[in-house]
Design a protein around this motif. Structure first.
Motif, short mmCIF file in Angstrom:
data_model
loop_
_atom_site.label_atom_id
_atom_site.label_comp_id
_atom_site.label_asym_id
_atom_site.label_seq_id
_atom_site.Cartn_x
_atom_site.Cartn_y
_atom_site.Cartn_z
N LYS A 152 66.93 31.63 16.44
CA LYS A 152 65.76 31.99 15.64
C LYS A 152 64.57 31.09 15.98
N LYS A 178 63.05 31.81 19.42
CA LYS A 178 62.15 32.98 19.32
C LYS A 178 60.80 32.58 18.73
N ARG A 179 60.85 31.74 17.70
CA ARG A 179 59.60 31.30 17.06
C ARG A 179 58.68 30.62 18.08
N MET A 195 58.82 30.70 21.38
CA MET A 195 58.44 31.58 22.50
C MET A 195 57.46 32.66 22.04
N ASP A 196 57.89 33.43 21.05
CA ASP A 196 57.16 34.66 20.70
C ASP A 196 55.97 34.39 19.80
N ASP A 197 56.15 33.53 18.79
CA ASP A 197 55.06 33.30 17.83
C ASP A 197 54.05 32.29 18.38
N GLY A 208 54.06 31.22 21.56
CA GLY A 208 53.72 31.57 22.94
C GLY A 208 53.97 30.47 23.96
N SER A 220 56.10 28.36 26.88
CA SER A 220 57.08 28.73 27.90
C SER A 220 58.40 28.04 27.57
#
Ligand SMILES: C[C@@H](C(=O)O)C(=O)SCCNC(=O)CCNC(=O)[C@H](O)C(C)(C)COP(=O)(O)OP(=O)(O)OC[C@H]1O[C@@H](n2cnc3c(N)ncnc32)[C@H](O)[C@@H]1OP(=O)(O)O
Ligand SMILES: [Co+2]
Length: 136
Positions: free
Chosen positions: A17, A20-21, A23-25, A27, A29
């Motif tokens: 989780k 993901k935070r 990476m995705d939120d 941004g 690398s």
């Protein structure tokens, strides 16, 4: 000699989780995960030049991060100074009265050597010192 702030580590209860935070939120690398058996810790690294964020999670539910999560549920866990000669820095800081956890550096992430200073020696902050694999 200490040469850089190698990483800042955050203890997380759910590694996937939190990956993901970041990476995705946020941004960032993602440099991948590594299970560091000697440290009983799963790690995930995110380069944020000139330093890194390290997520830390208990490996096999055991070890120092497990105890921390039980008490705090997660949070800023340690910062890590990079050294170009870890043995020399340990000797110098021991002579000044700093309490190290363990007698000698042990294996860390990415083939590094690592050692920790007790938070009581450093204003309540857990400090890691590492020496990267390419500078042993
Ligand atoms: C893979 C590698 C890498 O980057 O390459 C890593 O990072 S491995 C990352 C995981 N490895 C490590 O953390 C190894 C070094 N850590 C340890 O040996 C341990 O976690 C200790 C720091 C000695 C704490 O263990 P202990 O069993 O004594 O826990 P405890 O809960 O009784 O805590 C004793 C006192 O230290 C404080 N304390 C505990 N963990 C802390 C932390 N992360 N930051 C600041 N203070 C902390 C507690 O609040 C308590 O303070 P009061 O007495 O005031 O209540
Ligand atoms: Co670390």
């Amino acid at each position: 000699m200490i040469t850089a702030l190698d990483h800042i580590a955050i203890a997380v209860p759910d590694l996937e989780k939190s990956i993901k935070r970041f990476m995705d939120d946020f941004g960032l690398s993602f440099d991948g995960t590594e299970d560091v058996i000697a440290a009983k810790t799963s790690t995930a690294f995110f380069p944020v030049p000139p330093t890194n964020i390290e997520l830390v999670h208990p490996l096999n539910g055991d070890g120092p991060i497990a105890g921390y999560l039980e008490k705090k549920g997660g949070g800023l866990h340690h910062l890590c100074f990079r050294s170009d000669n870890i043995e020399e820095d340990v000797e110098r800081l021991t002579a000044k009265g700093y309490q190290f956890l363990g007698d000698a550096p042990s294996p860390g992430a990415h083939g590094s050597k690592v050692i920790f200073i007790h938070p009581k020696s450093c204003d309540g902050v857990l400090v890691e010192i590492n020496q990267p694999a390419d500078s042993h």
